[in-house]
Scaffold this active site. Structure first.
Site: not given
Length: 321
Positions: A268, A294-296
């Site tokens: 992320d 990653g982020h999600f």
């Protein structure tokens, strides 16, 4: 007793047992199936997803930007056989009310106020908190106010340390905190475009083919609603109020030592893993996992996160008895 009478009694008993089994299975299905509700909090209609037995341990899922409880659509049924799972949409997000900025205070302090009222309206007096992105500053405010209500923390790319904001992504946002001019705000509107939304979902993942376009397909039309960009700009600015509370949140962690599970997407660029490691300084009962995504993180590693949560929560329950 005749053979046929014996047979009919056996058949009747089998039918009765089968009926009861079907009813039991239906009750279980009704309990674990995700329900969609709206509750009134002040003048706001707050949408939330709910599943699981009402008398089971509660997990309160607090979503990030720019999504909503939609980000938990797969996690909820993965936990609802054993846990009472609730995921609300904040004002301005998802299916909740989105009053214009001149009618509602879009600040993290006020979102925490609304979420506190939400939990009290639903009579949630004990819960585990899932903190992700915007959910972290909201959830930590709740935890500091009511430490007795928090069973455990599950932290997924949710920041409480200065190290987590020391990166290029935050530079234009920090400039906006210092000088919230229209020109600076215009630069930040690029974060509200389809390209930026898609980037949040796909950057840092191992395989972009695993990420459903239904994600940004759901989020972007909500961001594009009239007045919603102003809501998001107000929250970009308000995020600047959070670092000042970091010492208070860290003191909460040191003092109350909530059992904590970290499941962090290490790739992320918004909340990189530099923000995950500092939790080790303050927490003694910490389970720490960096995931190659990653982020999600739920989009690519949802089953992994659900499994880690179940194991973690089960161990904490055993240790508390």
């Amino acid at each position: 007793m005749s053979y046929w009478r014996q047979t009919s009694i056996v058949v009747a008993l089998l039918v009765f047992a089968s009926t009861k089994s079907i009813e039991a299975n239906a009750d279980t299905a009704n309990t674990t199936q995700v329900q969609h509700h709206t509750v009134k909090v002040g003048d706001l209609d707050l949408f939330y997803r709910e599943a699981g037995p009402a008398n089971a341990p509660t997990i309160l899922l607090l979503h990030g930007f720019p999504t909503s409880s939609h980000m938990f659509r797969n996690l909820i049924p993965a936990l609802s056989d054993k846990y009472h799972v609730i995921a609300p949409d904040y004002p301005g997000f998802g299916n909740s009310s989105a009053p214009p900025v001149d009618k509602f205070d879009y600040s993290f302090a006020n979102l925490a106020n609304v979420m506190e009222q939400f939990t009290e309206e639903l009579k949630l007096d004990k819960y585990s908190l899932y903190l992700m992105d915007y959910g972290a500053p909201i959830g930590f405010r709740l935890a500091v106010r009511h430490p007795e209500r928090v069973d455990t923390l599950i932290i997924q790319n949710g920041n409480a340390y200065d190290e987590g904001l020391d990166n290029k992504f935050w530079e234009p946002i920090k400039a906006y905190w210092k000088k919230p001019t229209q020109e600076q705000g215009k630069k930040l509107r690029s974060l509200l475009t389809l390209g930026a939304t898609k980037w949040q979902y796909t950057h840092g993942v191992r395989n972009t083919n695993t990420i459903s376009p239904d994600t940004w397909g759901h989020v972007q039309p909500l961001l594009d609603r009239p007045g919603n960009q102003e809501i998001q700009l107000a929250l970009f600015y308000s995020y600047g109020s959070n670092p000042g509370h970091y010492p208070e949140w860290q003191e909460y962690l040191r003092t109350h030592q909530p059992p904590t599970l970290i499941v962090w997407g290490k790739n992320d660029q918004i909340f990189p893993d530099a923000g995950a490691y500092p939790y080790k300084r303050d927490l003694k009962n910490l389970e720490f996992h960096l995931l190659d995504t990653g982020h999600f993180a739920l989009e690519e590693d949802g089953p992994t996160i659900a499994g880690l949560m179940r194991s973690f929560l089960c161990r904490q329950a055993e240790q508390s008895h």
